[in-house]
Write an enzyme that holds these catalytic residues in place. Structure first.
Site, PDB file in Angstrom:
ATOM      1  N   ASP A   1      10.004   2.309   1.288  1.00  0.00           N
ATOM      2  CA  ASP A   1       8.694   2.449   0.631  1.00  0.00           C
ATOM      3  C   ASP A   1       7.975   3.711   1.107  1.00  0.00           C
ATOM      4  O   ASP A   1       8.177   4.151   2.237  1.00  0.00           O
ATOM      5  CB  ASP A   1       7.850   1.201   0.945  1.00  0.00           C
ATOM      6  N   GLY A   2       7.141   4.248   0.240  1.00  0.00           N
ATOM      7  CA  GLY A   2       6.285   5.367   0.639  1.00  0.00           C
ATOM      8  C   GLY A   2       6.642   6.696   0.009  1.00  0.00           C
ATOM      9  O   GLY A   2       6.027   7.719   0.327  1.00  0.00           O
ATOM     10  N   ASN A   3       7.611   6.704  -0.897  1.00  0.00           N
ATOM     11  CA  ASN A   3       8.006   7.972  -1.545  1.00  0.00           C
ATOM     12  C   ASN A   3       6.835   8.599  -2.302  1.00  0.00           C
ATOM     13  O   ASN A   3       6.634   9.805  -2.266  1.00  0.00           O
ATOM     14  CB  ASN A   3       9.129   7.744  -2.560  1.00  0.00           C
ATOM     15  N   GLY A   4       6.096   7.743  -3.027  1.00  0.00           N
ATOM     16  CA  GLY A   4       4.992   8.245  -3.852  1.00  0.00           C
ATOM     17  C   GLY A   4       3.920   8.884  -2.990  1.00  0.00           C
ATOM     18  O   GLY A   4       3.451   9.999  -3.261  1.00  0.00           O
TER      19      GLY A   4
ATOM     20  N   ASN B   1       9.369  -2.996 -10.809  1.00  0.00           N
ATOM     21  CA  ASN B   1       9.162  -1.543 -10.938  1.00  0.00           C
ATOM     22  C   ASN B   1       9.169  -1.050 -12.391  1.00  0.00           C
ATOM     23  O   ASN B   1       8.762   0.078 -12.673  1.00  0.00           O
ATOM     24  CB  ASN B   1      10.211  -0.760 -10.127  1.00  0.00           C
ATOM     25  N   TRP B   2       9.600  -1.915 -13.340  1.00  0.00           N
ATOM     26  CA  TRP B   2       9.536  -1.521 -14.756  1.00  0.00           C
ATOM     27  C   TRP B   2       8.096  -1.305 -15.198  1.00  0.00           C
ATOM     28  O   TRP B   2       7.839  -0.669 -16.212  1.00  0.00           O
ATOM     29  CB  TRP B   2      10.179  -2.596 -15.653  1.00  0.00           C
TER      30      TRP B   2
ATOM     31  N   ARG C   1       5.979   0.544 -13.837  1.00  0.00           N
ATOM     32  CA  ARG C   1       5.528   1.917 -13.562  1.00  0.00           C
ATOM     33  C   ARG C   1       5.552   2.740 -14.848  1.00  0.00           C
ATOM     34  O   ARG C   1       6.064   2.283 -15.871  1.00  0.00           O
ATOM     35  CB  ARG C   1       6.441   2.538 -12.496  1.00  0.00           C
TER      36      ARG C   1
ATOM     37  N   ARG D   1      10.806  -2.403   6.735  1.00  0.00           N
ATOM     38  CA  ARG D   1      10.026  -1.866   5.621  1.00  0.00           C
ATOM     39  C   ARG D   1       9.242  -0.665   6.129  1.00  0.00           C
ATOM     40  O   ARG D   1       8.525  -0.757   7.124  1.00  0.00           O
ATOM     41  CB  ARG D   1       9.055  -2.903   5.050  1.00  0.00           C
TER      42      ARG D   1
ATOM     43  N   ARG E   1       4.755  -6.629   3.850  1.00  0.00           N
ATOM     44  CA  ARG E   1       5.136  -7.715   2.932  1.00  0.00           C
ATOM     45  C   ARG E   1       6.579  -7.487   2.513  1.00  0.00           C
ATOM     46  O   ARG E   1       7.117  -6.383   2.658  1.00  0.00           O
ATOM     47  CB  ARG E   1       4.204  -7.776   1.719  1.00  0.00           C
TER      48      ARG E   1
ATOM     49  N   SER F   1       7.909  -8.249  -0.629  1.00  0.00           N
ATOM     50  CA  SER F   1       8.050  -7.827  -2.030  1.00  0.00           C
ATOM     51  C   SER F   1       9.306  -8.335  -2.729  1.00  0.00           C
ATOM     52  O   SER F   1      10.041  -7.551  -3.355  1.00  0.00           O
ATOM     53  CB  SER F   1       7.990  -6.301  -2.113  1.00  0.00           C
TER      54      SER F   1
END
Ligand code: FPP
Length: 243
Positions: A21-24, A69-70, A72, A189, A195, A197
């Site tokens: 997580d955290g790419n964005g 994720n769909w 997005r 994570r 969490r 997810s």
């Protein structure tokens, strides 16, 4: 494949699962579009896979695309799908040469035919490898997996192949996407969120968790090594008390 708690394990985790997580946020911090972060994240996968044999990690499972994720934007979803296709094409040779066996888990029905083809080919191409078992969760959701497993199990009951009284904690996991894998010992994570997810819900019942602040594109082999070593110091009792 649930772990037998009486089987001794080496002190590090044999199966590590990672919610990348955290790419964005990593991209946004650099004033770049989110997909830039996903590309940087994809490059991290190679370093982490390569670190596994030296750490005694035989199984690595990574969360690449969650069923949710769909939701997005269409641009991000299409960009991620294209990234997965390119990743498979670009990494096949390196993965095969390093003895990595690749599997995919998740519901393939919603994925495009070209991607499914590439996934099938990569699984086939690496199926005799055994140095690291890399499982990529793509269009995966833990609840969706349990629902699909239950549907198949119910079909077997209806067909008379399985008696309702034989449905127990050993039977159900045989219908999960992960049926050939041991349960994860350690779930990591990144990015500071605490969490799970919808990741490996059944399989992680007894996993240890590490929630770390590092954004996935900054995650390194050294950080994985640190987490594996601190896992070795944990006292895992599986609900029992130490004798
Ligand atoms: C979560 O970051 C990450 C994803 C939804 C995608 C994960 C994909 C990769 C790491 C790319 C490559 C993977 C493979 C197997 C090639 P986020 O977008 O939710 O980040 P944010 O929380 O900062 O917005």
């Amino acid at each position: 494949m649930p772990r037998d708690p009486d089987t001794p394990i080496h002190c590090g985790p044999r199966h590590v699962a990672i919610i990348m997580d955290g790419n964005g946020r990593w991209a946004q911090a650099r004033g770049r579009p989110r997909l830039y972060g996903h590309h940087a994240g994809a490059r991290r996968v190679r370093e982490v896979v390569e670190a596994c044999p030296g750490l005694g990690v035989k199984y690595l499972t990574i969360f690449a695309f969650l069923t949710e994720n769909w939701k997005r934007t269409q641009v991000e979803v299409a960009g991620l799908m294209s990234l997965f296709r390119r990743y498979i094409i670009k990494e096949t040779r390196a993965l095969a040469e390093r003895g990595v066996r690749v599997r995919f888990i998740g519901d393939r029905l919603r994925l495009d035919a070209k991607l499914i083809d590439l996934m099938d080919q990569l699984e086939e191409h690496t199926k005799t490898n055994d140095s690291v078992h890399l499982t990529i969760a793509l269009n995966y959701g833990g609840r969706d997996e349990v629902a699909r497993a239950t549907r198949r199990l119910a079909q077997d009951v209806a067909a008379g192949k399985l008696a309702p009284l034989d449905v127990d904690e050993q039977t159900l996991p045989r219908y999960l996407d992960t049926h050939v894998l041991p349960d994860p010992d350690l779930v990591i994570r990144t990015s500071g969120e605490a969490r799970i997810s919808n990741f490996l819900l059944w399989q992680s019942a007894y996993s240890e968790y590490e929630f770390i602040d590092t954004l996935w594109p900054d995650f390194t082999a050294a950080e994985l090594a640190r987490l594996c070593h601190s896992f070795g110091a944990r006292d895992r009792r599986y609900g029992a008390v130490r004798a």
